[in-house]
Design an enzyme around this catalytic site. Structure first.
Site, PDB file in Angstrom:
ATOM      1  N   GLU A  48      29.822  52.735  38.234  1.00  0.00           N
ATOM      2  CA  GLU A  48      30.951  52.299  39.063  1.00  0.00           C
ATOM      3  C   GLU A  48      31.004  52.923  40.452  1.00  0.00           C
ATOM      4  O   GLU A  48      31.937  53.676  40.776  1.00  0.00           O
ATOM      5  CB  GLU A  48      32.274  52.575  38.330  1.00  0.00           C
ATOM      6  CG  GLU A  48      32.377  51.938  36.967  1.00  0.00           C
ATOM      7  CD  GLU A  48      33.778  52.032  36.365  1.00  0.00           C
ATOM      8  OE1 GLU A  48      34.616  52.762  36.906  1.00  0.00           O
ATOM      9  OE2 GLU A  48      34.031  51.357  35.353  1.00  0.00           O
ATOM     10  N   GLU A  99      30.937  49.058  29.269  1.00  0.00           N
ATOM     11  CA  GLU A  99      32.250  49.596  28.893  1.00  0.00           C
ATOM     12  C   GLU A  99      33.235  48.456  28.705  1.00  0.00           C
ATOM     13  O   GLU A  99      33.287  47.526  29.506  1.00  0.00           O
ATOM     14  CB  GLU A  99      32.837  50.524  29.972  1.00  0.00           C
ATOM     15  CG  GLU A  99      32.157  51.840  30.124  1.00  0.00           C
ATOM     16  CD  GLU A  99      32.783  52.715  31.215  1.00  0.00           C
ATOM     17  OE1 GLU A  99      33.985  52.556  31.520  1.00  0.00           O
ATOM     18  OE2 GLU A  99      32.044  53.542  31.768  1.00  0.00           O
TER      19      GLU A  99
END
Ligand code: FCB
Length: 450
Positions: free
Chosen positions: A169, A355
């Site tokens: 991220e 995720e």
């Protein structure tokens, strides 16, 4: 029972769970580990909810054998974890800390012994403080340092680890670290944020090359992005444009450089000279082919035009009538929409959902069980959307629940529980939640009843 439907996944589908080093390991200053920016940040007052820190976290550094046993009990096919850069190189560069590498070496062996495929993330936000002191990600030297660190890890683990993720991220490091300042280094400087984003992506490309050159087996390398479909709050032109801007900053500013070697035109028009010109020698690294794209999905975003907001002139909306968790809206169809969009616009060789999960306030019942029905529902509804995307052609090869166990949720501290395994922070005991047992069954059956 009779009107239930079973959604079977393709053979060999990779079911896993994910964690990250700072969020679970603890042992923040043991065995030669240097401090990370998260150690520094969480030790400052007022930065993290309740003054919580990752000093102990879930104490995984000492309890990893028990944790691997739990993973085996759940029947996991894969486990995604991150390496703490300052555990391996306490100064970020230079002298290697053998004890740090030993820890991950033992973990990888223990996983493989139980048939659990390790997915190694190199950078899940815990930059060595020593490198922050050298300027942090706005300093282009970090691009090379990151590649050097990748090489060090691959020299040690690259004979056994097949699956590698460079960054987790980069959006969060960029925007939360350098625009909102909620994450370290707590800066609010948009031009610097753009630099940070650029260097993170460039360092990704450098690291992909370093990993491929160093590993002693055929490897699969990717990067993990947090992506969301962005909807506009209303049909008005202003809101639709706001949604497009938000899609640019959240999704395309990261996807376009990796897949096309350039920044989106509308972002360049909006931000002008702040967006770097990409010289061909950099573009070559940015578009180093990846074997898979890691996608983290939690929710959609809904945007409306708001001229009072600086820079992007938009605000996020929380639609009435939706269901919410402790942090976000719950919106399963967004995962299908996102997967199809990524597939149609970027054509990655493969997609891993690295995720997906939900924070709900779990508690232990009188009989020692944790009945986290809402998490089961969340996971079931999202897994169903993944199945739909696969049916419609998206090359999704794996799905990882965030998280294996409850852990330190960054600036929210231990307030948020995301685990399939409950952690009692008084004595660090672990309890497999109902969701963990449910997920074990999904894995065994290679599919889900809906
Ligand atoms: C993601 C992070 C992960 C965790 C989840 C809830 O943004 O990658 O570490 O905090 O959110």
């Amino acid at each position: 029972m009779s009107n239930q439907k079973f959604l079977r996944f393709p053979d060999g589908f990779i079911w896993g769970t994910a964690t990250s080093a700072y969020q679970i390991e603890g042992a923040w200053n043991e065995d030669g580990k240097g401090p990370s920016v998260w150690d520094t940040f969480s030790h400052q007052s007022g930065k993290v909810y309740g003054g919580h820190t990752g000093d102990v976290a879930a104490d995984h550094y000492h309890r990893w054998e028990e944790d691997v046993r739990i993973m085996a009990e759940l029947g996991l096919k894969a486990y995604r974890f991150s390496i703490s850069w300052p555990r391996v190189l306490s100064e970020g560069v230079g002298r290697v800390n053998p004890a740090g590498l030993d820890f991950y070496d033992r973990l990888v062996d223990a996983l493989l012994e139980r048939g659990i495929e390790p997915f190694v993330t190199l950078y899940h936000w815990d930059l060595p403080q020593a490198l922050q002191d050298r300027g942090g990600w706005p300093n282009r030297d970090l691009v090379q340092y990151f590649a050097d660190y990748a090489r060090v890890v691959a020299e040690r683990l690259g004979d056994r680890v097949t699956w590698w993720i460079t960054h987790n991220e980069p959006f969060v490091v960029t925007i939360l670290g350098y625009v909102f300042g909620d994450h370290p280094p707590g800066v609010q400087n948009f031009p610097q944020a753009i630099q940070v984003g650029y260097h993170l992506l460039l360092s990704h490309g450098y690291a992909v090359e370093a990993l491929r050159a160093t590993a002693r087996r055929p490897i699969q390398v990717g990067i993990t992005l947090n992506l969301s479909p962005v909807h506009s709050a209303t049909d008005s032109e202003a809101d639709r444009l706001a949604a497009q801007r938000m899609d640019g900053i959240l999704n395309r500013m990261f996807l376009d450089p990796i897949f096309f070697g350039r920044y989106p035109e509308d972002m360049r028009a909006l931000f002008g000279p702040l967006i770097p010109e990409i010289p061909p020698e950099d573009a070559r690294y940015l578009i180093t082919p990846i074997d898979f794209l890691g996608v983290n999905y939690y929710c959609r975003a809904v945007a409306r035009h708001d001229p009072s907001m600086p820079i992007m002139e938009l605000a996020q909306v929380h639609p009435e009538g939706s269901e919410y968790s402790q942090m976000w809206e719950i919106y399963p169809p967004g995962l299908y929409e996102l997967l199809m969009r990524v597939w149609n616009d970027y054509r990655p060789k493969a997609i891993m959902i690295t995720e997906n999960g939900v924070p709900v306030p779990d508690g232990v019942d009188f009989d020692g069980r944790v009945r986290d029905e809402r998490r089961i529902r969340y996971l079931r509804d999202h897994i169903a959307q993944v199945h739909k995307a696969i049916t419609d052609g998206a090359p999704v090869r794996g799905y990882f629940v965030w998280s294996l166990m409850d852990n330190f949720e960054w600036n929210h501290g231990y307030k948020m529980r995301f685990g399939l395994v409950y952690v009692d922070y008084d004595n660090l005991a672990r309890i497999i939640k109902d969701s963990g047992r449910w997920y074990a069954q999904v894995i065994r059956q290679n599919g889900v009843w809906v």
